[in-house]
Write an enzyme that holds these catalytic residues in place. Structure first.
Site, mmCIF file in Angstrom:
data_model
loop_
_atom_site.group_PDB
_atom_site.id
_atom_site.type_symbol
_atom_site.label_atom_id
_atom_site.label_comp_id
_atom_site.label_asym_id
_atom_site.label_seq_id
_atom_site.Cartn_x
_atom_site.Cartn_y
_atom_site.Cartn_z
ATOM 1 N N GLU A 73 97.979 -35.055 94.850
ATOM 2 C CA GLU A 73 98.348 -35.888 96.001
ATOM 3 C C GLU A 73 97.625 -37.234 96.154
ATOM 4 O OE1 GLU A 73 100.094 -36.979 100.545
ATOM 5 O OE2 GLU A 73 99.116 -34.938 99.953
ATOM 6 N N ASP A 141 83.875 -36.149 107.114
ATOM 7 C CA ASP A 141 83.925 -37.372 107.676
ATOM 8 C C ASP A 141 83.186 -37.733 109.001
ATOM 9 O OD1 ASP A 141 84.867 -40.146 108.537
ATOM 10 O OD2 ASP A 141 86.868 -39.312 108.941
ATOM 11 N N ASP A 143 81.710 -40.717 111.721
ATOM 12 C CA ASP A 143 82.114 -42.180 112.265
ATOM 13 C C ASP A 143 80.774 -42.460 113.262
ATOM 14 O OD1 ASP A 143 84.035 -42.770 110.538
ATOM 15 O OD2 ASP A 143 85.693 -42.163 112.066
#
Length: 455
Positions: A73, A141, A143
């Site tokens: 995908e 991830d 941040d």
């Protein structure tokens, strides 16, 4: 390249850091949708991305799975914040043509499914569970905005060279553990384009982890458990640190905190700042003693650059002298350092196979910077403020004039070195391993077939 060429350009799952896109034609810090068309036409490394996402299933070996890439995908974010989910492509040409046609502001990569994602509805009519994620990289991830309670130079998505080293430390800690503790080899670190870093673990065994296994790995890294309202965000229990935490502390975190972060963020320079640290001390008498001493020191002529170091040494001396033996004091110094420096992961990104993550070599629509790979062995040298922007890349292309050879065009821009690093340090070793896996599986199947015939 002429001015006209530039202007004409050539449901239930999460997407990482969705951001508001700029209006068409607006140029901010090097980003312009028209520039993006040129970037996709001349510089985006389609071939390298296709080879990566194919994992050796290129049809050159009889053991290849020719449907593999077509079951992956992709998600495009186009103008007006429109998300096109479940995009899939039969091969390199179809992927490249679709990107050049839609010029997405952002490309996200998802899982490999049991069937073509674009045809999921047709399969759903037949069998309730036939459309399911079967393979996906283990991703992380991180941040910088999640560190806002321990950095004073910037807030939110803003980042500078004083606080970016927090991302460098996260890379060092996580990368070492993934390799040494879990035995992974094929790991790609990528700058998110603005405020953080992404990690892709691409080993075959990592791609085939279940959600439960991914969650267990994420929990292995889970130390920071507080929130913005918590005084104590890290609690280190037991007689000794876990070997992973002990290694991280002695080899990375302690030196970084004392040599860099303490002074760069002036963590003990003002009452407002040092009260945050004093609140982490479980013995109120000790906290009051230090507070009184530091308030008294305000009247002294101590050089400003020495305040943080001197006060930190005073805190350590009192807590580690053995004079005070209250509960929790033994680990307090370690807990403070972990609270300020330990990696803060977005845990849900890592737990679920179906989570989407921004593709490398995208361009961040807020900064115009390309999401380039980071070398974990030299991550101290990475400077986010020097990462190529769209406007910079177009200027570099214009300096050399028009050329038909796309490879030469890429090499004469500041993006060329990043693509070379991606190929040599990540893609080539990965594909070698994938070919070996395919050959091994194919040989095992042949042997199994021979054994069954012999009966």
């Amino acid at each position: 390249m002429t001015r006209d060429e530039v202007e004409n350009g050539g449901d239930g799952m999460e997407v990482d850091e969705r951001e508001e896109n700029q209006e068409n034609g607006m140029e901010i810090d090097g980003f312009n949708p028209n520039y993006l068309k040129v970037y996709y036409r001349k510089l985006f490394p389609y071939g390298d991305m296709f080879k990566w996402m194919s994992y050796g299933n290129d049809g050159k070996h009889p053991g290849c799975d020719m449907s593999y890439f077509g079951r992956r995908e992709f998600s495009f974010t186009i103008e007006n914040d429109i998300y096109l989910r479940y995009q899939s492509f039969d091969g390199l040409s179809e992927l490249e043509n679709s990107i050049k046609e839609k010029y997405p502001l952002k490309i996200d990569i998802g899982a490999v499914y049991s069937v073509d994602p674009a045809k999921r509805n047709a399969y759903a009519q037949r069998d309730g569970n036939v459309f399911t994620a079967v393979e996906r990289e283990l991703v992380f991830d991180i941040d910088i905005s999640d560190y806002d309670d321990v950095r004073y130079c910037c807030k939110g998505a803003d980042v500078c060279l004083d606080c970016w080293p927090l991302m460098t430390i996260a890379i060092k800690v996580i990368d070492t553990a993934l390799r040494d503790d879990f035995g992974f080899d094929h790991i790609l670190w990528v700058y998110s384009g603005r405020r953080g870093v992404h990690c892709w673990v691409c080993d075959r065994k990592a791609r085939r982890l279940t959600d439960e296994q991914r969650g267990a790995i994420a929990d292995y890294f889970r130390v920071y458990k507080g929130n913005e309202n918590s005084n104590k965000k890290v609690s280190l229990s037991g007689h000794g640190l876990h070997p992973f935490l002990a290694r991280s502390y002695t080899e990375v975190l302690k030196d970084f905190f004392e040599a860099k972060l303490l002074s760069s963020q002036n963590l003990l320079s003002t009452e407002e700042k040092y009260e945050k640290i004093l609140e982490m001390i479980p013995d109120s008498n000790i906290a009051s003693e230090l507070q009184g001493k530091w308030q008294e020191n305000k009247r002294s002529s101590m050089p400003k650059e020495n305040v943080d170091v001197v006060r930190w040494e005073q805190l350590k001396h009192i807590l580690q002298s053995g004079k005070h033996k209250g509960q929790g004091l033994r680990r307090c110094v370690e807990e403070i350092i972990f609270s300020f420096t330990y990696p803060r992961l977005d845990m849900e990104v890592s737990r679920k196979m179906g989570h989407l993550l921004k593709a490398p070599f995208c361009v961040h629509p807020q900064t115009g910077r390309v999401c380039v790979p980071i070398d974990p062995n030299h991550c101290d040298e990475f400077d986010p403020t020097t990462v190529p922007t769209l406007s910079q890349l177009l200027k570099e292309l214009n300096m050399g004039g028009l050329r038909e050879d796309a490879e030469n065009e890429l090499n004469r821009t500041s993006l060329g070195d990043s693509v070379k690093f991606f190929r040599s340090s990540f893609l080539q070793p990965l594909l070698k391993s994938c070919k070996e896996d395919i050959e091994s599986s194919y040989s095992a199947k042949l042997q199994q077939s021979k054994n069954s015939l012999s009966w």
